[in-house]
Scaffold this motif. Structure first.
Motif, PDB file in Angstrom:
ATOM      1  N   MET A   1       0.861  -1.174   0.000  1.00  0.00           N
ATOM      2  CA  MET A   1       0.000   0.000   0.000  1.00  0.00           C
ATOM      3  C   MET A   1       0.900   1.227   0.000  1.00  0.00           C
ATOM      4  SD  MET A   1      -3.210   0.628  -0.087  1.00  0.00           S
ATOM      5  CE  MET A   1      -3.540  -1.104   0.024  1.00  0.00           C
ATOM      6  N   ASN A   2       1.119   1.851  -1.176  1.00  0.00           N
ATOM      7  CA  ASN A   2       2.145   2.875  -1.246  1.00  0.00           C
ATOM      8  C   ASN A   2       1.660   4.192  -1.825  1.00  0.00           C
ATOM      9  OD1 ASN A   2       1.842   2.093  -3.868  1.00  0.00           O
ATOM     10  ND2 ASN A   2       3.764   0.959  -3.958  1.00  0.00           N
ATOM     11  N   THR A   3       0.365   4.363  -2.028  1.00  0.00           N
ATOM     12  CA  THR A   3      -0.101   5.650  -2.508  1.00  0.00           C
ATOM     13  C   THR A   3      -1.199   6.170  -1.593  1.00  0.00           C
ATOM     14  OG1 THR A   3      -1.913   4.828  -3.893  1.00  0.00           O
ATOM     15  CG2 THR A   3       0.287   4.820  -4.873  1.00  0.00           C
ATOM     16  N   TRP A 103       2.843  -5.418  13.151  1.00  0.00           N
ATOM     17  CA  TRP A 103       3.849  -6.488  13.166  1.00  0.00           C
ATOM     18  C   TRP A 103       3.768  -7.323  11.896  1.00  0.00           C
ATOM     19  CZ3 TRP A 103       3.199 -11.837  13.006  1.00  0.00           C
ATOM     20  CH2 TRP A 103       4.374 -12.574  13.185  1.00  0.00           C
ATOM     21  N   LEU A 104       2.547  -7.617  11.485  1.00  0.00           N
ATOM     22  CA  LEU A 104       2.335  -8.419  10.282  1.00  0.00           C
ATOM     23  C   LEU A 104       2.893  -7.705   9.056  1.00  0.00           C
ATOM     24  CD1 LEU A 104       0.997 -11.139   9.567  1.00  0.00           C
ATOM     25  CD2 LEU A 104      -1.111  -9.865   9.116  1.00  0.00           C
ATOM     26  N   ARG A 105       2.614  -6.412   8.953  1.00  0.00           N
ATOM     27  CA  ARG A 105       3.083  -5.630   7.804  1.00  0.00           C
ATOM     28  C   ARG A 105       4.612  -5.545   7.775  1.00  0.00           C
ATOM     29  NH1 ARG A 105       1.363  -4.491   2.827  1.00  0.00           N
ATOM     30  NH2 ARG A 105       2.728  -2.913   1.953  1.00  0.00           N
ATOM     31  N   ARG A 106       5.207  -5.387   8.963  1.00  0.00           N
ATOM     32  CA  ARG A 106       6.658  -5.269   9.055  1.00  0.00           C
ATOM     33  C   ARG A 106       7.350  -6.524   8.551  1.00  0.00           C
ATOM     34  NH1 ARG A 106       6.840  -3.878  14.284  1.00  0.00           N
ATOM     35  NH2 ARG A 106       6.206  -1.766  13.778  1.00  0.00           N
ATOM     36  N   ASN A 107       6.694  -7.656   8.672  1.00  0.00           N
ATOM     37  CA  ASN A 107       7.282  -8.938   8.280  1.00  0.00           C
ATOM     38  C   ASN A 107       6.707  -9.483   6.971  1.00  0.00           C
ATOM     39  OD1 ASN A 107       9.015  -9.841  10.759  1.00  0.00           O
ATOM     40  ND2 ASN A 107       7.127  -9.030  11.619  1.00  0.00           N
ATOM     41  N   TYR A 108       5.983  -8.634   6.234  1.00  0.00           N
ATOM     42  CA  TYR A 108       5.316  -9.108   5.017  1.00  0.00           C
ATOM     43  C   TYR A 108       6.108  -8.722   3.779  1.00  0.00           C
ATOM     44  CZ  TYR A 108       1.631 -10.089   1.656  1.00  0.00           C
ATOM     45  OH  TYR A 108       0.901 -10.607   0.613  1.00  0.00           O
ATOM     46  N   THR A 109       6.422  -9.736   2.955  1.00  0.00           N
ATOM     47  CA  THR A 109       7.139  -9.476   1.696  1.00  0.00           C
ATOM     48  C   THR A 109       6.361 -10.017   0.494  1.00  0.00           C
ATOM     49  OG1 THR A 109       8.405 -11.522   2.026  1.00  0.00           O
ATOM     50  CG2 THR A 109       9.408  -9.469   2.783  1.00  0.00           C
ATOM     51  N   GLY A 110       5.174 -10.496   0.719  1.00  0.00           N
ATOM     52  CA  GLY A 110       4.369 -11.066  -0.352  1.00  0.00           C
ATOM     53  C   GLY A 110       3.710 -12.358   0.098  1.00  0.00           C
ATOM     54  N   ALA A 111       2.713 -12.780  -0.646  1.00  0.00           N
ATOM     55  CA  ALA A 111       1.963 -13.988  -0.298  1.00  0.00           C
ATOM     56  C   ALA A 111       2.868 -15.216  -0.343  1.00  0.00           C
ATOM     57  CB  ALA A 111       0.791 -14.167  -1.260  1.00  0.00           C
ATOM     58  N   SER A 112       2.809 -16.010   0.724  1.00  0.00           N
ATOM     59  CA  SER A 112       3.599 -17.234   0.804  1.00  0.00           C
ATOM     60  C   SER A 112       3.043 -18.078   1.945  1.00  0.00           C
ATOM     61  CB  SER A 112       5.074 -16.925   1.066  1.00  0.00           C
ATOM     62  OG  SER A 112       5.234 -16.334   2.353  1.00  0.00           O
ATOM     63  N   VAL A 113       3.523 -19.306   2.044  1.00  0.00           N
ATOM     64  CA  VAL A 113       3.110 -20.173   3.148  1.00  0.00           C
ATOM     65  C   VAL A 113       3.572 -19.579   4.475  1.00  0.00           C
ATOM     66  CG1 VAL A 113       3.380 -22.455   4.193  1.00  0.00           C
ATOM     67  CG2 VAL A 113       3.102 -22.247   1.710  1.00  0.00           C
ATOM     68  N   ALA A 114       4.788 -19.035   4.500  1.00  0.00           N
ATOM     69  CA  ALA A 114       5.308 -18.409   5.720  1.00  0.00           C
ATOM     70  C   ALA A 114       4.456 -17.214   6.122  1.00  0.00           C
ATOM     71  CB  ALA A 114       6.758 -17.979   5.509  1.00  0.00           C
ATOM     72  N   ALA A 115       4.035 -16.425   5.127  1.00  0.00           N
ATOM     73  CA  ALA A 115       3.194 -15.260   5.410  1.00  0.00           C
ATOM     74  C   ALA A 115       1.846 -15.695   5.972  1.00  0.00           C
ATOM     75  CB  ALA A 115       2.992 -14.433   4.139  1.00  0.00           C
ATOM     76  N   ALA A 178      -8.341 -11.016  -0.878  1.00  0.00           N
ATOM     77  CA  ALA A 178      -8.326  -9.837  -1.754  1.00  0.00           C
ATOM     78  C   ALA A 178      -6.895  -9.360  -1.991  1.00  0.00           C
ATOM     79  CB  ALA A 178      -9.166  -8.723  -1.134  1.00  0.00           C
ATOM     80  N   GLN A 179      -6.053  -9.416  -0.945  1.00  0.00           N
ATOM     81  CA  GLN A 179      -4.648  -9.004  -1.064  1.00  0.00           C
ATOM     82  C   GLN A 179      -3.911  -9.887  -2.075  1.00  0.00           C
ATOM     83  OE1 GLN A 179      -2.871  -6.518   0.458  1.00  0.00           O
ATOM     84  NE2 GLN A 179      -0.922  -7.162  -0.446  1.00  0.00           N
ATOM     85  N   VAL A 180      -4.116 -11.201  -1.977  1.00  0.00           N
ATOM     86  CA  VAL A 180      -3.446 -12.145  -2.889  1.00  0.00           C
ATOM     87  C   VAL A 180      -3.919 -11.924  -4.322  1.00  0.00           C
ATOM     88  CG1 VAL A 180      -3.183 -14.582  -3.494  1.00  0.00           C
ATOM     89  CG2 VAL A 180      -3.028 -13.879  -1.101  1.00  0.00           C
TER      90      VAL A 180
END
Length: 200
Positions: A1-3, A103-115, A178-180
């Motif tokens: 979310m950058n705009t 916390w979730l956003r700080r550790n989020y780099t994209g959809a994945s099993v870890a995420a 929706a994010q994915v």
């Protein structure tokens, strides 16, 4: 979310979601669960840069909806069953959800099993802490509980935790899907746009 526009859109959707569902809060669970807890977690995730004013805005909205629902029933806000000194524990309760989203956003780099795993941890942990403040505030500081005991508090906490977790998880899951979808659409659109530029 950058705009800024995207953030405005997300904030607007969160406001509408809370306004549409929070009126059920005084019957605990209506046809659609109260989305307030999920709204604050999603706010922390999507509105990280606006936390300083977006969190207070949503907090004021929550209290305003409560006031409107209670007074519409012809009752005094301050004498309602759910409004006691413990009502103000909703501030740290909702802040717990917001911090879970941060916390979730700080550790989020994209959809994945870890995420997905981190999402599950964040939802459960933030909801447990939120419930600790919200339910504990009511149980220990409300005149409605005549003889509070630790055993009674623990039972009450356990009785209500899963319904609140279920409702929160439902709304967060919809947002995660929706994010994915948005990430996949953006990933597929980028090469197409690049090819068009090359052809031009």
């Amino acid at each position: 979310m950058n705009t800024k526009l995207q953030r405005v859109l997300v904030l607007s959707l969160l406001i509408l979601l809370m306004a549409a569902t929070r009126s059920h809060v005084f019957t605990h669970f209506g046809p659609v669960p109260d989305a307030s807890w999920a709204v604050f977690l999603l706010g922390g995730f999507y509105l990280r840069g606006w936390s300083r004013w977006a969190f207070p805005l949503l907090m004021v909205l929550a209290v305003g909806i409560d006031w409107a629902v209670i007074t519409r029933q012809g009752m005094d806000f301050w004498s309602h069953y759910c409004v006691s000194p413990g009502y103000w524990f909703l501030v740290p309760a909702y802040l717990s959800m917001w911090l879970g989203g941060l916390w979730l956003r700080r550790n989020y780099t994209g959809a994945s099993v870890a995420a997905l795993g981190r999402l599950a941890v964040a939802v459960v942990a933030a909801t447990a802490l939120c419930h600790l403040f919200a339910q504990g505030g009511f149980y220990w500081f409300s005149d409605s509980v005549a003889d509070p005991t630790f055993a009674g508090w623990a039972k009450n906490y356990g009785d209500w935790f899963l319904p609140y977790l279920r409702g929160t998880a439902m709304f967060v899951a919809i947002a995660a899907i929706a994010q994915v979808v948005c990430e996949q659409v953006a990933a597929h659109a980028a090469p197409v746009a690049h090819d068009r530029k090359k052809k031009a």
